[in-house]
Design an enzyme around this catalytic site. Sequence first.
Site, PDB file in Angstrom:
ATOM      1  N   LYS A 189      14.065   2.533 -18.306  1.00 36.44           N
ATOM      2  CA  LYS A 189      12.712   2.044 -18.614  1.00 36.44           C
ATOM      3  C   LYS A 189      12.401   2.295 -20.091  1.00 36.44           C
ATOM      4  CE  LYS A 189       8.940   4.730 -17.736  1.00 36.44           C
ATOM      5  NZ  LYS A 189       8.071   4.908 -18.918  1.00 36.44           N
ATOM      6  N   ASN A 190      12.719   3.512 -20.562  1.00 29.82           N
ATOM      7  CA  ASN A 190      12.307   3.904 -21.918  1.00 29.82           C
ATOM      8  C   ASN A 190      13.213   3.341 -22.988  1.00 29.82           C
ATOM      9  OD1 ASN A 190      10.197   5.127 -20.745  1.00 29.82           O
ATOM     10  ND2 ASN A 190      10.988   7.214 -20.935  1.00 29.82           N
ATOM     11  N   CYS A 195      -3.820   9.559 -21.374  1.00 33.78           N
ATOM     12  CA  CYS A 195      -3.373   9.161 -20.035  1.00 33.78           C
ATOM     13  C   CYS A 195      -3.276  10.441 -19.204  1.00 33.78           C
ATOM     14  CB  CYS A 195      -2.039   8.446 -20.114  1.00 33.78           C
ATOM     15  SG  CYS A 195      -0.733   9.560 -20.578  1.00 33.78           S
ATOM     16  N   ARG A 226      -2.080  11.809 -26.044  1.00 30.62           N
ATOM     17  CA  ARG A 226      -1.170  10.773 -26.546  1.00 30.62           C
ATOM     18  C   ARG A 226      -1.681  10.139 -27.855  1.00 30.62           C
ATOM     19  NH1 ARG A 226       1.926   9.248 -22.051  1.00 30.62           N
ATOM     20  NH2 ARG A 226       3.516   8.548 -23.505  1.00 30.62           N
ATOM     21  N   ASP A 254      10.268  14.617 -19.175  1.00 28.09           N
ATOM     22  CA  ASP A 254      10.067  13.732 -18.023  1.00 28.09           C
ATOM     23  C   ASP A 254      10.655  14.315 -16.742  1.00 28.09           C
ATOM     24  OD1 ASP A 254      10.465  10.627 -19.892  1.00 28.09           O
ATOM     25  OD2 ASP A 254       8.819  12.047 -19.706  1.00 28.09           O
ATOM     26  N   ARG A 294       5.860   2.228 -11.557  1.00 28.43           N
ATOM     27  CA  ARG A 294       5.947   1.927 -12.997  1.00 28.43           C
ATOM     28  C   ARG A 294       7.368   2.176 -13.510  1.00 28.43           C
ATOM     29  NH1 ARG A 294       2.853   5.511 -16.345  1.00 28.43           N
ATOM     30  NH2 ARG A 294       4.176   4.443 -17.859  1.00 28.43           N
TER      31      ARG A 294
HETATM   32  C1  EPZ Z   1       8.168   8.615 -24.879  1.00 27.87           C
HETATM   33  O1  EPZ Z   1       6.754   8.729 -24.983  1.00 27.87           O
HETATM   34  C2  EPZ Z   1       8.447   8.252 -23.435  1.00 27.87           C
HETATM   35  N1  EPZ Z   1       7.848   6.956 -23.126  1.00 27.87           N
HETATM   36  C3  EPZ Z   1       7.875   9.328 -22.516  1.00 27.87           C
HETATM   37  O2  EPZ Z   1       8.222   8.981 -21.180  1.00 27.87           O
HETATM   38  C4  EPZ Z   1       8.536  10.664 -22.862  1.00 27.87           C
HETATM   39  O3  EPZ Z   1       7.955  11.677 -22.070  1.00 27.87           O
HETATM   40  C5  EPZ Z   1       8.312  10.967 -24.358  1.00 27.87           C
HETATM   41  O4  EPZ Z   1       8.796   9.874 -25.160  1.00 27.87           O
HETATM   42  C6  EPZ Z   1       9.031  12.233 -24.789  1.00 27.87           C
HETATM   43  O5  EPZ Z   1      10.393  12.113 -24.526  1.00 27.87           O
HETATM   44  C7  EPZ Z   1       8.505   5.824 -23.479  1.00 27.87           C
HETATM   45  O6  EPZ Z   1       9.568   5.875 -24.081  1.00 27.87           O
HETATM   46  C8  EPZ Z   1       7.872   4.532 -23.102  1.00 27.87           C
HETATM   47  P1  EPZ Z   1       6.380  11.127 -28.158  1.00 27.87           P
HETATM   48  P2  EPZ Z   1       6.064   8.877 -26.452  1.00 27.87           P
HETATM   49  O7  EPZ Z   1       5.772  10.242 -29.177  1.00 27.87           O
HETATM   50  O8  EPZ Z   1       6.799   8.025 -27.417  1.00 27.87           O
HETATM   51  C9  EPZ Z   1       2.831  13.817 -29.730  1.00 27.87           C
HETATM   52  C10 EPZ Z   1       7.857   8.586 -18.915  1.00 27.87           C
HETATM   53  O9  EPZ Z   1       7.510   9.319 -17.979  1.00 27.87           O
HETATM   54  N2  EPZ Z   1       2.527  12.700 -30.629  1.00 27.87           N
HETATM   55  O10 EPZ Z   1       7.787  11.641 -28.371  1.00 27.87           O
HETATM   56  O11 EPZ Z   1       4.614   8.670 -26.301  1.00 27.87           O
HETATM   57  C11 EPZ Z   1       2.508  13.466 -28.280  1.00 27.87           C
HETATM   58  O12 EPZ Z   1       1.137  13.680 -28.021  1.00 27.87           O
HETATM   59  C12 EPZ Z   1       7.160   8.689 -20.253  1.00 27.87           C
HETATM   60  O13 EPZ Z   1       8.791   7.746 -18.862  1.00 27.87           O
HETATM   61  C13 EPZ Z   1       1.579  12.881 -31.633  1.00 27.87           C
HETATM   62  O14 EPZ Z   1       1.000  13.954 -31.769  1.00 27.87           O
HETATM   63  O15 EPZ Z   1       6.360  10.409 -26.735  1.00 27.87           O
HETATM   64  C14 EPZ Z   1       3.382  14.403 -27.505  1.00 27.87           C
HETATM   65  O16 EPZ Z   1       2.757  15.664 -27.413  1.00 27.87           O
HETATM   66  C15 EPZ Z   1       6.062   9.726 -20.244  1.00 27.87           C
HETATM   67  N3  EPZ Z   1       1.285  11.847 -32.463  1.00 27.87           N
HETATM   68  C16 EPZ Z   1       4.627  14.522 -28.387  1.00 27.87           C
HETATM   69  O17 EPZ Z   1       4.242  14.063 -29.695  1.00 27.87           O
HETATM   70  C17 EPZ Z   1       1.913  10.626 -32.358  1.00 27.87           C
HETATM   71  O18 EPZ Z   1       1.620   9.719 -33.168  1.00 27.87           O
HETATM   72  C18 EPZ Z   1       5.796  13.671 -27.911  1.00 27.87           C
HETATM   73  O19 EPZ Z   1       5.362  12.345 -27.877  1.00 27.87           O
HETATM   74  C19 EPZ Z   1       2.875  10.457 -31.331  1.00 27.87           C
HETATM   75  C20 EPZ Z   1       3.163  11.506 -30.484  1.00 27.87           C
END
Ligand code: EPZ
Length: 417
Positions: A21-22, A115, A120, A305, A397
Amino acid sequence: MKFLIEGKRRLCGQIDVQGSKNSVLPILAATLLIKGKSVIHNCPRISDVDAAVNILSDFGCVIERSLNTVTVDASSVSNCHVSEFLMHRMRSSILFLGPVLSRFKKAEFSSPGGCEIGLRPIDLHLSSLKLLGAEVCEKSGTVFCSAENGLKANRIHLSFPSVGATENILLASVLAKGTTVLSNAAREPEITDLANFLNKAGARIIGAGESTVIIVGAQKLHSVEHTVIPDRIVASTYMFCAAVTGGEIEINKCVPTHLEAVFPVLEEAGCVIKRKNDSVFLKAPERLSRIKTVRTMPYPGFPTDLQSPVTALLSVADGTSVVTENIFENRYKYISELNRLGANIRVEGRTAIIDGVDSLAGANVRATDLRGGFALVIAALSAQGKTQISNIFHIDRGYEKPEKVLSSLGANIKRIT
Ligand code: EPZ
């Protein structure tokens, strides 16, 4: 829509893992950069993919779908803003920001908002796009971006190796003028898969999967055909399903090297793991042993995850386990539902302390989010009696027909309205 599960059945058998998915979500966003056809194989049939396909057709893409192949023709598309509904329905719609800005030189998105697992924020996405020459402003929940003269390469250092921000930077810089150097990039396999897709289409991305990635701006991208990597989170989730029932499972069509952080946890719990080149065999003990500490970390660490699935697994282990969530600030909402099934878990800040119980007991519970929802499935498979899980749209999802997969392994699970 609910799942009705009768627990205490030992799962045995073999499954093929669905596509990631990701990985497919950023790749679908990337098709907007290609004035031609993108043929994507091994695409999972899940509602997040449906949402992404809806967004692409809103932009005017011509979409064809057969079983697990999606063909996107983005030759002639016109800009439009991603609807508020879709932004809230699927946070990863933010991944369309980079491609839209690159192709149309402007973009308007409702900010995705928080969410079930945390605030996020998208500050890293927006600060990176500014470094690539975009004007960005946020007003009453809408993000306005513009780059009248096109995007320009730059050096970008991420303060956190954000997966989404890394993907948006790749998507925004592949057609920018000049060479972008990105440091402290996310190293997840899904980043490498996105880069492989883009390079096949004529991009020049060097070092994806490492901390420093170089993106040499290309003139244009051409039609491409790609097969998405297997979903490492789904593969691990089904290993946990077999492990929690004292069963055994052969996971086919997976990439064992993507699971290196998961094997030691399962082995410490007493499972026997055998790796082959594109499959993994797991045999579980009668009762799992506790795990002293599991910490979620950016790849190649233990994936966030799998935090809720592993907590469900350990809720019936022999002894006390500790799980620490270092990535998201609010990813324990499912714990109260697990405790309704008889688990004995308390949360202190980012840490869950899991006192393993001899057995869980079936109850009516509700899914709170995608992975927390599947944690309830894992617990229900191990529980004595019947469990009803509602709000399973969360699970749909990211997991393709889970009741079909689990039934093929011997579980007693039904989808009921
Ligand atoms: C991706 O989310 C995945 N989603 C998530 O999977 C996964 O948990 C996550 O990466 C971490 O591996 C998809 O790929 C569609 P991040 P993403 O940006 O990109 C903070 C699932 O269950 N952050 O690496 O949103 C954020 O709040 C989903 O399949 C900022 O502060 O994750 C978090 O604490 C859930 N500012 C941390 O970084 C930003 O601009 C990691 O987020 C962006 C993120």
